[in-house]
Design a protein around this motif. Sequence first.
Motif, PDB file in Angstrom:
ATOM      1  N   SER A  79      -7.258   5.007  -0.477  1.00 27.57           N
ATOM      2  CA  SER A  79      -8.419   5.559  -1.167  1.00 27.57           C
ATOM      3  C   SER A  79      -7.942   6.537  -2.237  1.00 27.57           C
ATOM      4  CB  SER A  79      -9.375   6.235  -0.179  1.00 27.57           C
ATOM      5  OG  SER A  79     -10.036   5.251   0.601  1.00 27.57           O
ATOM      6  N   LEU A  80      -8.436   6.335  -3.463  1.00 29.59           N
ATOM      7  CA  LEU A  80      -8.101   7.213  -4.586  1.00 29.59           C
ATOM      8  C   LEU A  80      -9.325   8.049  -4.911  1.00 29.59           C
ATOM      9  CD1 LEU A  80      -6.444   4.598  -7.006  1.00 29.59           C
ATOM     10  CD2 LEU A  80      -5.326   6.021  -5.258  1.00 29.59           C
ATOM     11  N   VAL A  81      -9.141   9.330  -5.201  1.00 26.74           N
ATOM     12  CA  VAL A  81     -10.257  10.151  -5.681  1.00 26.74           C
ATOM     13  C   VAL A  81      -9.970  10.492  -7.138  1.00 26.74           C
ATOM     14  CG1 VAL A  81     -11.649  12.210  -5.335  1.00 26.74           C
ATOM     15  CG2 VAL A  81     -10.620  11.069  -3.358  1.00 26.74           C
ATOM     16  N   LEU A  82     -10.840  10.009  -8.038  1.00 22.39           N
ATOM     17  CA  LEU A  82     -10.656  10.243  -9.467  1.00 22.39           C
ATOM     18  C   LEU A  82     -10.964  11.699  -9.798  1.00 22.39           C
ATOM     19  CD1 LEU A  82     -10.031   7.880 -11.657  1.00 22.39           C
ATOM     20  CD2 LEU A  82     -10.576   7.164  -9.331  1.00 22.39           C
ATOM     21  N   ALA A  83     -10.110  12.310 -10.618  1.00 24.24           N
ATOM     22  CA  ALA A  83     -10.277  13.732 -10.953  1.00 24.24           C
ATOM     23  C   ALA A  83     -11.608  13.964 -11.669  1.00 24.24           C
ATOM     24  CB  ALA A  83      -9.107  14.202 -11.812  1.00 24.24           C
ATOM     25  N   ASP A  84     -12.046  13.000 -12.502  1.00 25.41           N
ATOM     26  CA  ASP A  84     -13.279  13.192 -13.258  1.00 25.41           C
ATOM     27  C   ASP A  84     -14.510  12.549 -12.614  1.00 25.41           C
ATOM     28  OD1 ASP A  84     -12.093  14.863 -15.074  1.00 25.41           O
ATOM     29  OD2 ASP A  84     -11.486  13.233 -16.407  1.00 25.41           O
TER      30      ASP A  84
ATOM     31  N   ALA B 212      -7.289  13.051  -8.408  1.00 24.06           N
ATOM     32  CA  ALA B 212      -7.322  14.332  -7.681  1.00 24.06           C
ATOM     33  C   ALA B 212      -6.655  14.172  -6.319  1.00 24.06           C
ATOM     34  CB  ALA B 212      -8.766  14.791  -7.512  1.00 24.06           C
ATOM     35  N   GLU B 213      -6.665  12.938  -5.793  1.00 22.36           N
ATOM     36  CA  GLU B 213      -6.173  12.714  -4.421  1.00 22.36           C
ATOM     37  C   GLU B 213      -5.763  11.252  -4.252  1.00 22.36           C
ATOM     38  OE1 GLU B 213      -8.114  13.494  -0.120  1.00 22.36           O
ATOM     39  OE2 GLU B 213      -9.319  14.261  -1.785  1.00 22.36           O
ATOM     40  N   VAL B 214      -4.691  11.012  -3.496  1.00 17.02           N
ATOM     41  CA  VAL B 214      -4.302   9.653  -3.088  1.00 17.02           C
ATOM     42  C   VAL B 214      -4.235   9.681  -1.569  1.00 17.02           C
ATOM     43  CG1 VAL B 214      -2.511   7.876  -3.136  1.00 17.02           C
ATOM     44  CG2 VAL B 214      -2.953   9.261  -5.192  1.00 17.02           C
ATOM     45  N   ARG B 215      -5.110   8.903  -0.908  1.00 19.52           N
ATOM     46  CA  ARG B 215      -5.113   8.891   0.565  1.00 19.52           C
ATOM     47  C   ARG B 215      -4.541   7.590   1.088  1.00 19.52           C
ATOM     48  NH1 ARG B 215     -11.206  10.933   2.297  1.00 19.52           N
ATOM     49  NH2 ARG B 215     -11.328  12.656   0.812  1.00 19.52           N
ATOM     50  N   HIS B 216      -3.490   7.705   1.927  1.00 19.40           N
ATOM     51  CA  HIS B 216      -3.005   6.558   2.680  1.00 19.40           C
ATOM     52  C   HIS B 216      -2.390   7.103   3.956  1.00 19.40           C
ATOM     53  CE1 HIS B 216      -0.254   3.241   3.924  1.00 19.40           C
ATOM     54  NE2 HIS B 216      -1.347   2.562   3.669  1.00 19.40           N
ATOM     55  N   PRO B 217      -2.914   6.697   5.128  1.00 26.73           N
ATOM     56  CA  PRO B 217      -2.433   7.300   6.375  1.00 26.73           C
ATOM     57  C   PRO B 217      -1.074   6.762   6.821  1.00 26.73           C
ATOM     58  CG  PRO B 217      -4.171   5.703   6.840  1.00 26.73           C
ATOM     59  CD  PRO B 217      -3.995   5.718   5.352  1.00 26.73           C
ATOM     60  N   GLY B 218      -0.409   5.961   5.979  1.00 27.34           N
ATOM     61  CA  GLY B 218       0.884   5.403   6.375  1.00 27.34           C
ATOM     62  C   GLY B 218       0.708   4.145   7.204  1.00 27.34           C
ATOM     63  N   LEU B 219      -0.546   3.746   7.405  1.00 26.67           N
ATOM     64  CA  LEU B 219      -0.907   2.646   8.302  1.00 26.67           C
ATOM     65  C   LEU B 219      -1.880   1.730   7.567  1.00 26.67           C
ATOM     66  CD1 LEU B 219      -0.844   2.201  11.615  1.00 26.67           C
ATOM     67  CD2 LEU B 219      -3.145   3.124  11.453  1.00 26.67           C
ATOM     68  N   GLY B 220      -1.567   0.446   7.483  1.00 26.58           N
ATOM     69  CA  GLY B 220      -2.519  -0.524   6.966  1.00 26.58           C
ATOM     70  C   GLY B 220      -2.523  -0.659   5.453  1.00 26.58           C
TER      71      GLY B 220
ATOM     72  N   ALA C   1       0.837  -1.215   0.000  1.00 29.37           N
ATOM     73  CA  ALA C   1       0.000   0.000   0.000  1.00 29.37           C
ATOM     74  C   ALA C   1       0.866   1.256   0.000  1.00 29.37           C
ATOM     75  CB  ALA C   1      -0.933  -0.006   1.213  1.00 29.37           C
ATOM     76  N   VAL C   2       1.919   1.266   0.807  1.00 27.60           N
ATOM     77  CA  VAL C   2       2.816   2.432   0.871  1.00 27.60           C
ATOM     78  C   VAL C   2       3.448   2.670  -0.502  1.00 27.60           C
ATOM     79  CG1 VAL C   2       5.036   3.222   1.818  1.00 27.60           C
ATOM     80  CG2 VAL C   2       3.285   2.270   3.350  1.00 27.60           C
ATOM     81  N   GLU C   3       3.899   1.585  -1.127  1.00 27.16           N
ATOM     82  CA  GLU C   3       4.563   1.706  -2.431  1.00 27.16           C
ATOM     83  C   GLU C   3       3.572   2.148  -3.520  1.00 27.16           C
ATOM     84  OE1 GLU C   3       7.541   1.889  -3.208  1.00 27.16           O
ATOM     85  OE2 GLU C   3       7.497   1.645  -5.384  1.00 27.16           O
ATOM     86  N   LEU C   4       2.361   1.596  -3.506  1.00 32.26           N
ATOM     87  CA  LEU C   4       1.364   1.985  -4.519  1.00 32.26           C
ATOM     88  C   LEU C   4       0.969   3.448  -4.348  1.00 32.26           C
ATOM     89  CD1 LEU C   4      -0.967  -1.169  -4.640  1.00 32.26           C
ATOM     90  CD2 LEU C   4       0.718  -0.431  -6.363  1.00 32.26           C
ATOM     91  N   ALA C   5       0.781   3.879  -3.078  1.00 34.16           N
ATOM     92  CA  ALA C   5       0.405   5.277  -2.830  1.00 34.16           C
ATOM     93  C   ALA C   5       1.507   6.201  -3.356  1.00 34.16           C
ATOM     94  CB  ALA C   5       0.173   5.503  -1.341  1.00 34.16           C
ATOM     95  N   ARG C   6       2.763   5.798  -3.158  1.00 35.38           N
ATOM     96  CA  ARG C   6       3.882   6.614  -3.633  1.00 35.38           C
ATOM     97  C   ARG C   6       3.876   6.694  -5.172  1.00 35.38           C
ATOM     98  NH1 ARG C   6       8.763   6.352  -5.598  1.00 35.38           N
ATOM     99  NH2 ARG C   6       8.807   4.095  -5.829  1.00 35.38           N
ATOM    100  N   ARG C   7       3.717   5.529  -5.827  1.00 31.45           N
ATOM    101  CA  ARG C   7       3.781   5.529  -7.294  1.00 31.45           C
ATOM    102  C   ARG C   7       2.572   6.216  -7.918  1.00 31.45           C
ATOM    103  NH1 ARG C   7       5.882  -0.445  -9.308  1.00 31.45           N
ATOM    104  NH2 ARG C   7       7.376  -0.813  -7.632  1.00 31.45           N
ATOM    105  N   LEU C   8       1.403   6.140  -7.264  1.00 33.86           N
ATOM    106  CA  LEU C   8       0.183   6.695  -7.860  1.00 33.86           C
ATOM    107  C   LEU C   8       0.075   8.205  -7.667  1.00 33.86           C
ATOM    108  CD1 LEU C   8      -2.362   3.950  -6.732  1.00 33.86           C
ATOM    109  CD2 LEU C   8      -1.783   4.502  -9.110  1.00 33.86           C
ATOM    110  N   SER C   9       0.737   8.743  -6.623  1.00 25.68           N
ATOM    111  CA  SER C   9       0.535  10.174  -6.344  1.00 25.68           C
ATOM    112  C   SER C   9       1.093  10.989  -7.503  1.00 25.68           C
ATOM    113  CB  SER C   9       1.162  10.572  -5.007  1.00 25.68           C
ATOM    114  OG  SER C   9       2.528  10.334  -5.052  1.00 25.68           O
TER     115      SER C   9
END
Length: 358
Positions: A283-288, A271-279, A257-265
Amino acid sequence: MTTTPGSWKPATLAISAGRPPHDPDQPLNTPITMASTFVAGGDREYGRSGNPTWQAFEDALGALEGGRALAFSSGLAVVSTVLDLVGLGGCVVAPRNSYSGTLLQLADLEARGRITTRLVDVTDTAAVVAACDDDTALVWLESPTNPALELADIAAIAAAGRAAGARVVVDNTFATPILQRPLELGADIVVHSATKYLAGHSDVLMGALVTADDELFSVLKGRRELLGCVPGTFEAWLALRGLRTLPLRIEKAQANAVELARRLSGHPALAEVRHPGLGGIVSLVLADGAFAADLFVRATHLWVHSTSLGGVESTLERRRRWKAESPLIPEGLVRLSVGCEDVDDLYADLEQALDSLG
Ligand SMILES: *Cc1c(COP(=O)(O)O)cnc(C)c1O
């Protein structure tokens, strides 16, 4: 059951707690005991009050959370049993972004005049503390919240809740005892949808609670028996089998999850990549918005478009497709439950799906 030294670490407890004694010819695993009734004269008597297979799961989960556990038929059965502790007219303080099923139960009880509710932003500790007054019977926390991924300061809020004379409950489904042990932070009861990470293979519906308070444990055990929301024996056996690998699965899912959040941001479709660094939840928020999110979840091949979370297999869904989901959750939010596959394969599939929106 063997005694479990208090010094053992979670990775050891997950594997060794809830086993039969190390005596000749004992099985290593507690077997599935199919029984609706037991010979009279003991503690169980009837299958609604207890079962050795549930007990093995409960011993293991209790050791991990630092209390005594009770298994239930589902996570929502635990939620209803715990909310049933609130007396007529009592106030429940809860996160406005709690799991949708919990919010539905709270709204249903309030609509029928049983309780009142105060929904709060759990990230605003001062506001949550201010919401805990003399009328507060129960403080319900979820951290991280599902699917907004907000974090609460459990220790500060638990102290305020207890000072106000309220019981403090933490739904620990997302973090699991591997990442967070709410009883150590001052909570009275920990709640789990064991359906998710504890069982971990998308094949069981089960719930559990844990408390370190013996009196509260007896009350809750009595309520489980009275209300009849008990788990199936095979489910408890599967959940314990899953629990054995919980630390390994959480470690892998979180690293992915940490690695995917890093690559996707920074991806232009997001519009947004949410990962609290835990677990393992991202959650991804699509721009459209909703339209793009609906295309995205259908464009993956490895990731499965499905609800629920916490399995070894990676899944994703747009949460607002459910009418019951809170309007505070963005229409274009897609919740990823990151599994234990190879991270390059997981990323490549998400990338091709996002790029296909072009
Ligand atoms: C799924 C879930 C529940 C409900 O559990 P079930 O096992 O589906 O009844 C409760 N809380 C959270 C945070 C959940 O994700």
